[in-house]
Design a protein around this motif. Structure first.
Motif, PDB file in Angstrom:
ATOM      1  N   LYS A  98       6.890   4.315   4.143  1.00 20.34           N
ATOM      2  CA  LYS A  98       8.108   3.640   3.696  1.00 20.34           C
ATOM      3  C   LYS A  98       9.287   4.608   3.602  1.00 20.34           C
ATOM      4  O   LYS A  98      10.377   4.314   4.081  1.00 20.34           O
TER       5      LYS A  98
ATOM      6  N   ALA B 193       5.157   2.074  -3.855  1.00 19.81           N
ATOM      7  CA  ALA B 193       3.958   1.313  -3.524  1.00 19.81           C
ATOM      8  C   ALA B 193       3.645   0.350  -4.674  1.00 19.81           C
ATOM      9  O   ALA B 193       4.227   0.448  -5.750  1.00 19.81           O
TER      10      ALA B 193
ATOM     11  N   THR C  68       9.610   7.668   4.926  1.00 11.12           N
ATOM     12  CA  THR C  68       9.901   8.164   6.277  1.00 11.12           C
ATOM     13  C   THR C  68      10.753   7.142   7.031  1.00 11.12           C
ATOM     14  O   THR C  68      11.746   7.486   7.678  1.00 11.12           O
TER      15      THR C  68
ATOM     16  N   LYS D 233       0.814  -1.209   0.000  1.00 12.91           N
ATOM     17  CA  LYS D 233       0.000   0.000   0.000  1.00 12.91           C
ATOM     18  C   LYS D 233       0.856   1.272   0.000  1.00 12.91           C
ATOM     19  O   LYS D 233       1.933   1.304   0.580  1.00 12.91           O
TER      20      LYS D 233
HETATM   21  N1  ATP Z   1       4.499   8.096  12.410  1.00 15.55           N
HETATM   22  C1  ATP Z   1       3.905   9.025  11.648  1.00 15.55           C
HETATM   23  N2  ATP Z   1       3.164  10.017  12.239  1.00 15.55           N
HETATM   24  C2  ATP Z   1       2.568  10.948  11.480  1.00 15.55           C
HETATM   25  N3  ATP Z   1       2.661  11.027  10.146  1.00 15.55           N
HETATM   26  C3  ATP Z   1       3.376  10.082   9.498  1.00 15.55           C
HETATM   27  C4  ATP Z   1       4.035   9.030  10.211  1.00 15.55           C
HETATM   28  N4  ATP Z   1       4.677   8.254   9.310  1.00 15.55           N
HETATM   29  C5  ATP Z   1       4.430   8.782   8.094  1.00 15.55           C
HETATM   30  N5  ATP Z   1       3.649   9.883   8.197  1.00 15.55           N
HETATM   31  C6  ATP Z   1       3.172  10.739   7.097  1.00 15.55           C
HETATM   32  O1  ATP Z   1       2.539   9.917   6.136  1.00 15.55           O
HETATM   33  C7  ATP Z   1       2.772  10.428   4.827  1.00 15.55           C
HETATM   34  C8  ATP Z   1       3.328   9.336   3.949  1.00 15.55           C
HETATM   35  O2  ATP Z   1       4.622   8.975   4.387  1.00 15.55           O
HETATM   36  P1  ATP Z   1       5.731   8.417   3.407  1.00 15.55           P
HETATM   37  O3  ATP Z   1       5.953   9.327   2.264  1.00 15.55           O
HETATM   38  O4  ATP Z   1       6.910   8.036   4.232  1.00 15.55           O
HETATM   39  O5  ATP Z   1       4.980   7.110   2.890  1.00 15.55           O
HETATM   40  P2  ATP Z   1       5.399   6.127   1.709  1.00 15.55           P
HETATM   41  O6  ATP Z   1       4.960   4.781   2.136  1.00 15.55           O
HETATM   42  O7  ATP Z   1       6.818   6.300   1.360  1.00 15.55           O
HETATM   43  O8  ATP Z   1       4.490   6.667   0.518  1.00 15.55           O
HETATM   44  P3  ATP Z   1       4.580   6.227  -1.047  1.00 15.55           P
HETATM   45  O9  ATP Z   1       3.872   4.900  -1.118  1.00 15.55           O
HETATM   46  O10 ATP Z   1       3.853   7.297  -1.765  1.00 15.55           O
HETATM   47  O11 ATP Z   1       6.025   6.121  -1.394  1.00 15.55           O
HETATM   48  C9  ATP Z   1       3.703  11.617   4.976  1.00 15.55           C
HETATM   49  O12 ATP Z   1       2.948  12.781   4.920  1.00 15.55           O
HETATM   50  C10 ATP Z   1       4.299  11.424   6.351  1.00 15.55           C
HETATM   51  O13 ATP Z   1       4.631  12.663   6.944  1.00 15.55           O
END
Ligand code: ATP
Ligand code: MG
Lengths: 102, 271
Positions: free
Chosen positions: B16, B122, B18, B11
């Protein structure tokens, strides 16, 4: 229904409990499907070839399905034969139970 | 021996990138030479989260295509010793990510680094498959929410069938569960899946629980991996997860609602 039931608010499963239960059910299904072996299409094709040696049928008249239960699996083979010279179409179905550890 | 870790989830938007930034930085802080690679071709983001977006000249795809050397594309972090970022390409098509190309770069990195973190896109398409294919470890980033848990299960199936280790019949990819955006208050109210529930369903070892935290957004605003904010609970939780990954016994924190004292509540009201 006793009069006391009237006052008791029924204890509903929490949203999280419902989420967990739904997940367990859907994942049980998806995991079973995921393990379905790759040989099914090939098996279907070869069965069709064998049957074609004796009866002329269309390619889409053989269906192969694998069902898993705990402890054993069933392989279901459905062959639809063409209608005999006269009379209604009839389907011949065969079931093969294959023992295996699902 | 260098280890390749994929940060994956199926998903989108679960954390990921972060987590890749925080975990990679955490490993480097402990003295391991670490490289974080952005596999999200076309949607470059790791550079922003790491705060190095203005230093990107060449990228991962340039190196695969032989347009730049690996050393030209690697960006050295300015805050943490031993930490490098390999940004992805912003524009090119996803087919650029060839298995041979990725393998060649990973082999080269393995000679220099202790840990290589692959930040997966994703989905279960090419980019995600390439990110997980060469992995030794997989960190499954999961939110306590139905679709995220289902997709995590799905990606676990992919890892068990399509990774190089699976195809070659080697010892399997080691799986770790990282539950992120956990909100103990909502869990207590029965609104959110408990970590125990997620664990029971996915049945893989728990690496960490990262609480929902405003510190994550704050850190991303300024381009700093949240693990460097050591006052924040999310930062501490990531740091604990790194410790556990390295074999330390660390209890899980931030999973219960913090009992607020009378004065805390009073202060909160007036704050
Ligand atoms: N522990 C947390 N508390 C609050 N917000 C969070 C937390 N972890 C992630 N987020 C928020 O969730 C959002 C998505 O995070 P992130 O970009 O790391 O996800 P991703 O899985 O890499 O997304 P993608 O699938 O698009 O690559 C961001 O806005 C991030 O700030
Ligand atoms: Mg991302």
């Amino acid at each position: 229904m006793s009069i006391f039931d009237f006052f008791r608010t029924p204890k509903k499963a929490s949203a999280a409990d419902q989420a967990k239960e739904r997940l367990q059910i859907v994942l049980a299904h998806e995991r079973a499907g995921r393990d379905s072996p790759d040989f099914l299409p090939q098996l279907q094709k070869e069965l069709l070839d064998v049957i074609k040696k004796y009866v002329s049928i269309d390619d889409d008249k053989v269906a192969v399905k694998l069902d898993r239960a705990s402890g054993y699996s069933t392989l279901e083979v459905n062959v639809e034969l063409p209608a005999p010279a006269k009379g209604a179409a009839r389907a011949a179905a065969g079931k093969v139970a294959a023992a295996g550890n699902a | 021996m260098a280890k390749i870790i994929v940060m994956t989830s199926g998903k989108g938007g679960v954390g990921k990138t972060t987590s890749s930034a925080a975990f990679g930085t955490g490993l480097a802080l402990r003295g391991f030479k670490t490289c974080i690679i952005d596999f999200d071709v076309g949607l470059r983001n790791l550079d922003l989260i790491m705060g190095c977006e203005r230093r990107v000249v060449f990228d991962f795809i340039n190196v695969i295509n032989g347009e730049a050397r690996l050393s030209q594309a690697l960006i050295k972090d300015k805050r943490v010793e031993n930490l490098y970022i390999l940004p992805t390409s912003q524009t090119r098509d996803k087919d650029a990510l060839t298995e041979q190309g990725v393998e060649k770069i990973l082999e080269e990195l393995k000679k220099e680094f202790d840990y290589i973190i692959c930040d997966s896109p994703a989905g279960i398409e090419r980019g995600a498959l390439m990110a997980l294919y060469f992995a030794d470890h997989a960190i499954i980033v999961t939110n306590p929410e139905v679709s995220s848990v289902r997709d995590s299960d799905r990606i676990l199936g992919v890892i068990q069938a399509k990774s190089r280790r699976a195809e070659k019949g080697e010892s399997p990819v080691q799986e770790h569960l990282l539950v992120t955006r956990y909100d103990p208050e909502r869990v207590e109210k029965g609104e959110m899946l408990k970590v125990e529930d997620v664990l029971e369903i996915l049945a893989i070892p728990l690496l960490g629980i990262i609480p929902e935290s405003p510190a994550v957004l704050r850190a991303s605003n300024v381009g700093m991996p949240v693990v460097l904010d050591d006052k924040s609970n999310a930062g501490q939780a990531y740091s604990d997860a790194v410790g556990r990954f390295l074999g330390e016994k660390i209890e899980h924190r931030f999973v219960k609602v913090e009992k607020k004292g009378f004065f805390d509540r009073l202060l909160r009201r007036t704050a």
